[in-house]
Design a protein around this motif. Structure first.
Motif, PDB file in Angstrom:
ATOM      1  N   GLY A 130       0.791  -1.221   0.000  1.00  0.00           N
ATOM      2  CA  GLY A 130       0.000   0.000   0.000  1.00  0.00           C
ATOM      3  C   GLY A 130       0.824   1.271   0.000  1.00  0.00           C
ATOM      4  N   HIS A 131       2.123   1.173   0.123  1.00  0.00           N
ATOM      5  CA  HIS A 131       2.907   2.354   0.497  1.00  0.00           C
ATOM      6  C   HIS A 131       3.959   2.814  -0.508  1.00  0.00           C
ATOM      7  N   TYR A 132       4.295   1.988  -1.508  1.00  0.00           N
ATOM      8  CA  TYR A 132       5.309   2.464  -2.460  1.00  0.00           C
ATOM      9  C   TYR A 132       5.045   2.136  -3.928  1.00  0.00           C
ATOM     10  N   PRO A 133       4.110   1.227  -4.303  1.00  0.00           N
ATOM     11  CA  PRO A 133       3.946   0.890  -5.730  1.00  0.00           C
ATOM     12  C   PRO A 133       3.569   2.069  -6.617  1.00  0.00           C
ATOM     13  N   GLY A 134       2.997   3.133  -6.050  1.00  0.00           N
ATOM     14  CA  GLY A 134       2.647   4.313  -6.841  1.00  0.00           C
ATOM     15  C   GLY A 134       3.855   4.965  -7.489  1.00  0.00           C
ATOM     16  N   LEU A 135       5.054   4.641  -7.020  1.00  0.00           N
ATOM     17  CA  LEU A 135       6.277   5.164  -7.643  1.00  0.00           C
ATOM     18  C   LEU A 135       6.342   4.815  -9.127  1.00  0.00           C
ATOM     19  N   LEU A 136       5.712   3.707  -9.503  1.00  0.00           N
ATOM     20  CA  LEU A 136       5.778   3.281 -10.908  1.00  0.00           C
ATOM     21  C   LEU A 136       5.197   4.335 -11.849  1.00  0.00           C
ATOM     22  N   TYR A 137       4.254   5.140 -11.351  1.00  0.00           N
ATOM     23  CA  TYR A 137       3.651   6.161 -12.212  1.00  0.00           C
ATOM     24  C   TYR A 137       4.619   7.278 -12.583  1.00  0.00           C
ATOM     25  N   LEU A 138       5.775   7.346 -11.892  1.00  0.00           N
ATOM     26  CA  LEU A 138       6.744   8.386 -12.243  1.00  0.00           C
ATOM     27  C   LEU A 138       7.647   7.953 -13.398  1.00  0.00           C
TER      28      LEU A 138
END
Ligand SMILES: [Zn+2]
Ligand SMILES: [Zn+2]
Ligand SMILES: [Zn+2]
Length: 273
Positions: free
Chosen positions: A80-88
């Motif tokens: 829940g805490h770091y996979p959003g980095l992929l959007y960069l």
């Protein structure tokens, strides 16, 4: 600014047919983003995101209506805490040198494993090592300090973040196994904290009949509320599991509110000046 309130899996959770998940699908309750906190410095017109969740696109949009993003702070390497980095990365934003503040062990994990390592090699992300306990100035009026917390540290260590504004301090601690290994003890720790957003995963141990709750330790909301009775700090529970009865009105929520505490709400804001 609170940009999500749910535990890592969000709500509704795929494949779950609990009362809360089904109420959301039926339109009787709102969808809930995974927990994340946005910071905005109005003087410099910059913003930062704590936790890059699977709901990063919506959270980024919400935060950057106020100010451009100047960096991302990470707590730990759970889904829940770091996979959003992929959007960069190149497939989406193609960010250039976005600062990412994290502990040496968290950054070592990212550097050692694709696809995260490519984000650093290609300079979409620019890692900034933060030693637990050491304060760092983002702007003249906004300082951050990572605070080590005990958690299931399979891939990285885990930190909470202390956010110091010009006048007030906020403690963001979405995940912790238990408070008894947190030093100094939580109640005295909060004496210098104005607002505390704390792990509210489970209200009681009866929420996961099919899972061994000992394998996923979190302080129960009931226990944290009893521990914190009488504190002056504004205490707000976040990181609620989809099963948590505190999502809806009822006896559990009344019990919590009678003790002076409450559950976080998407979009709510606190001033730190
Ligand atoms: Zn979590
Ligand atoms: Zn559910
Ligand atoms: Zn976790």
């Amino acid at each position: 600014m609170l940009l999500g309130v749910a535990q890592d899996g969000g709500a509704p959770q795929p494949g779950c047919h609990c009362a809360h998940c089904e109420a959301i699908r039926a339109g009787a309750a709102p969808r809930q983003h995974v927990v994340s906190l946005g910071l905005v410095d109005w003087a410099t017109r910059q913003s930062w995101l704590i936790d890059a969740t699977p709901d990063f696109p919506a959270q980024y949009d919400e935060l950057t209506t106020h100010a451009p993003m100047a960096g991302i702070l990470l707590t730990h390497a759970h889904m829940g805490h770091y996979p959003g980095l992929l959007y960069l990365g190149a497939e989406a934003m193609n960010a250039q040198g976005m600062p990412v503040y994290a502990t040496p062990r968290m950054l070592a994990f990212l550097r050692a494993h694709a696809p995260w390592s490519d984000l650093i090699i290609d300079d979409h992300l620019r890692p900034i090592e933060m030693q637990p306990g050491c304060e760092h100035a983002l702007t003249p009026d906004l300082n951050i300090t990572p605070i080590s917390v005990p958690h299931r540290d399979e891939y990285s260590d885990t930190v909470a973040w202390l956010v110091h504004g010009a006048a007030r301090t906020l403690f963001y601690c979405p995940d912790i196994d238990h408070w008894n290994a947190f030093t100094p003890d939580l109640k005295s720790w909060l004496a210098d904290v104005d607002i505390a957003l704390v792990d509210g995963s489970f209200f009681s141990p009866h929420e996961l009949p099919d899972r061994d709750i000992a394998q996923i330790p979190h302080p129960l909301v009931q226990d944290t509320a009893r521990l914190l009775t009488g504190v002056d700090t504004e205490v707000v529970f976040v990181h609620l599991n989809h099963t948590n009865p505190l999502w809806r009105l009822g006896s559990e929520r009344a019990w919590l509110q009678a003790r002076g505490f409450r559950v976080g709400v998407f979009g709510e804001r606190w001033r730190l000046d």
